[in-house]
Design a protein around this motif. Structure first.
Motif, PDB file in Angstrom:
ATOM      1  N   LEU A 110       0.715  -1.366   0.134  1.00 54.25           N
ATOM      2  CA  LEU A 110       0.085   0.018   0.003  1.00 54.25           C
ATOM      3  C   LEU A 110       0.840   1.372   0.004  1.00 54.25           C
ATOM      4  CD1 LEU A 110      -2.782  -0.961   2.524  1.00 54.25           C
ATOM      5  CD2 LEU A 110      -2.642  -1.702   0.276  1.00 54.25           C
ATOM      6  N   TRP A 111       0.401   2.231  -1.097  1.00 53.52           N
ATOM      7  CA  TRP A 111       1.334   3.516  -1.129  1.00 53.52           C
ATOM      8  C   TRP A 111       0.504   4.560  -1.345  1.00 53.52           C
ATOM      9  CZ3 TRP A 111       2.439   6.088  -5.657  1.00 53.52           C
ATOM     10  CH2 TRP A 111       1.966   5.659  -6.945  1.00 53.52           C
ATOM     11  N   ALA A 112       1.369   5.878  -1.176  1.00 60.50           N
ATOM     12  CA  ALA A 112       0.534   7.018  -1.381  1.00 60.50           C
ATOM     13  C   ALA A 112       1.593   8.228  -1.861  1.00 60.50           C
ATOM     14  CB  ALA A 112      -0.303   7.221  -0.385  1.00 60.50           C
ATOM     15  N   THR A 113       1.232   8.853  -2.696  1.00 64.50           N
ATOM     16  CA  THR A 113       2.268   9.821  -3.232  1.00 64.50           C
ATOM     17  C   THR A 113       2.245  11.018  -1.978  1.00 64.50           C
ATOM     18  OG1 THR A 113       0.335  11.387  -4.084  1.00 64.50           O
ATOM     19  CG2 THR A 113       1.452   9.937  -5.487  1.00 64.50           C
ATOM     20  N   TRP A 114       1.534  11.096  -0.938  1.00 67.94           N
ATOM     21  CA  TRP A 114       1.972  11.830   0.106  1.00 67.94           C
ATOM     22  C   TRP A 114       2.682  11.312   1.092  1.00 67.94           C
ATOM     23  CZ3 TRP A 114       0.273   9.070   3.976  1.00 67.94           C
ATOM     24  CH2 TRP A 114      -0.922   8.371   3.992  1.00 67.94           C
ATOM     25  N   CYS A 115       3.140  10.199   0.798  1.00 70.17           N
ATOM     26  CA  CYS A 115       3.869   9.281   1.913  1.00 70.17           C
ATOM     27  C   CYS A 115       5.464   9.105   1.341  1.00 70.17           C
ATOM     28  CB  CYS A 115       3.337   7.930   2.080  1.00 70.17           C
ATOM     29  SG  CYS A 115       4.439   6.756   2.666  1.00 70.17           S
ATOM     30  N   VAL A 116       6.328  10.140   1.971  1.00 75.11           N
ATOM     31  CA  VAL A 116       7.726  10.247   1.522  1.00 75.11           C
ATOM     32  C   VAL A 116       8.437   8.806   1.272  1.00 75.11           C
ATOM     33  CG1 VAL A 116       9.819  11.148   1.709  1.00 75.11           C
ATOM     34  CG2 VAL A 116       7.942  12.648   2.187  1.00 75.11           C
ATOM     35  N   PRO A 117       8.304   8.066   2.454  1.00 80.22           N
ATOM     36  CA  PRO A 117       9.007   6.660   2.363  1.00 80.22           C
ATOM     37  C   PRO A 117       8.314   5.856   1.376  1.00 80.22           C
ATOM     38  CG  PRO A 117       8.450   7.362   4.606  1.00 80.22           C
ATOM     39  CD  PRO A 117       7.963   8.285   3.595  1.00 80.22           C
ATOM     40  N   CYS A 118       7.074   5.942   1.058  1.00 81.41           N
ATOM     41  CA  CYS A 118       6.351   5.088  -0.135  1.00 81.41           C
ATOM     42  C   CYS A 118       7.138   5.489  -1.596  1.00 81.41           C
ATOM     43  CB  CYS A 118       5.010   5.347  -0.403  1.00 81.41           C
ATOM     44  SG  CYS A 118       4.019   5.176   1.359  1.00 81.41           S
TER      45      CYS A 118
END
Length: 229
Positions: A110-118
């Motif tokens: 699970l990932w998102a663009t607002w998540c820097v580690p993602c």
């Protein structure tokens, strides 16, 4: 004059008949109370007790020594757990479910663009898909951006991350579903799943999935599936 009428049996005290009824009422009441607190599902075997997932726990135990270096943060499964049949969409907006990959080892991410580690992790996931993706294994990376649907697509395009198929859940229900079973504590979240939909391992946070450590572990997890595990 004699009395020829048959002698009637002496009535048993009513209290003796009430005792079994009272005990039964107490038992029924206790069961109803148990169901009210824990739900009727408590009478059934829960996901954590799914015998079909015992093999995934055995596999996790066997490959645990490989959870080192770049993938040392992986938590190996110790309890048989079948994941919920996560629902999301593909790049064309068509409904997909985790069960669509039944029979194949899958790394659900699970990932998102607002998540820097993602964002930092995505190139490694794309590389892992390049190295091992095929009929026996796939990286299923599900984006959970809830606003601009084009932003994650553009991110993958701009980063030339072309090996990963695009999947999304703009309601982020997949995150909640995994959180409900204690498998999503933050972002990114990844769960290694066997061909029966059972957890092999999970990790809260990023990993260097393109590393030799990760590739060795994934290969070891995939081999039993290829052998009809």
């Amino acid at each position: 004059m004699t009395n020829d009428m048959p002698e009637l049996p002496t009535p048993r005290p009513a209290v003796t008949r009430r005792i079994p009824l009272a005990i039964g009422a107490v038992v029924v009441g206790a069961l109803i109370g148990f169901a009210a607190v824990y739900g009727f599902g408590a009478f059934k075997r829960g996901p954590a007790g799914d015998s079909a997932c015992n093999g995934a726990v055995d596999l996790a135990r066997k490959i645990a020594p490989l959870a080192q270096g770049e993938v040392a943060a992986l938590t190996m499964a110790t309890t048989p757990l079948r994941l919920p049949d996560l629902a999301f969409e593909d790049a064309d907006g068509k409904p997909r479910k985790l069960s669509d990959w039944r029979g194949k080892t899958v790394l659900v991410n699970l990932w998102a663009t607002w998540c820097v580690p993602c964002r930092k992790e995505m190139p490694a996931l794309d590389s892992l898909q390049t190295k091992l993706g095929g009929k026996d294994f796939e990286v299923v990376a599900i984006n959970i951006d809830t606003r601009d649907a084009e932003k994650p697509k553009n991110f993958l395009k701009d980063g030339n991350l072309t090996k990963l198929s695009y999947f999304s859940d703009q309601k982020a229900k997949v995150f909640q579903d995994l959180k409900n079973i204690g498998k999503a504590l933050g972002m990114p979240t990844s769960v290694l799943v066997d061909g029966q939909g059972c957890e092999i391992a999970n990790i809260a946070g990023p990993a260097e999935w393109a590393s030799d450590d990760a590739v060795k572990l994934i290969k070891a997890a995939v081999q039993p599936t290829k052998a009809g595990f």
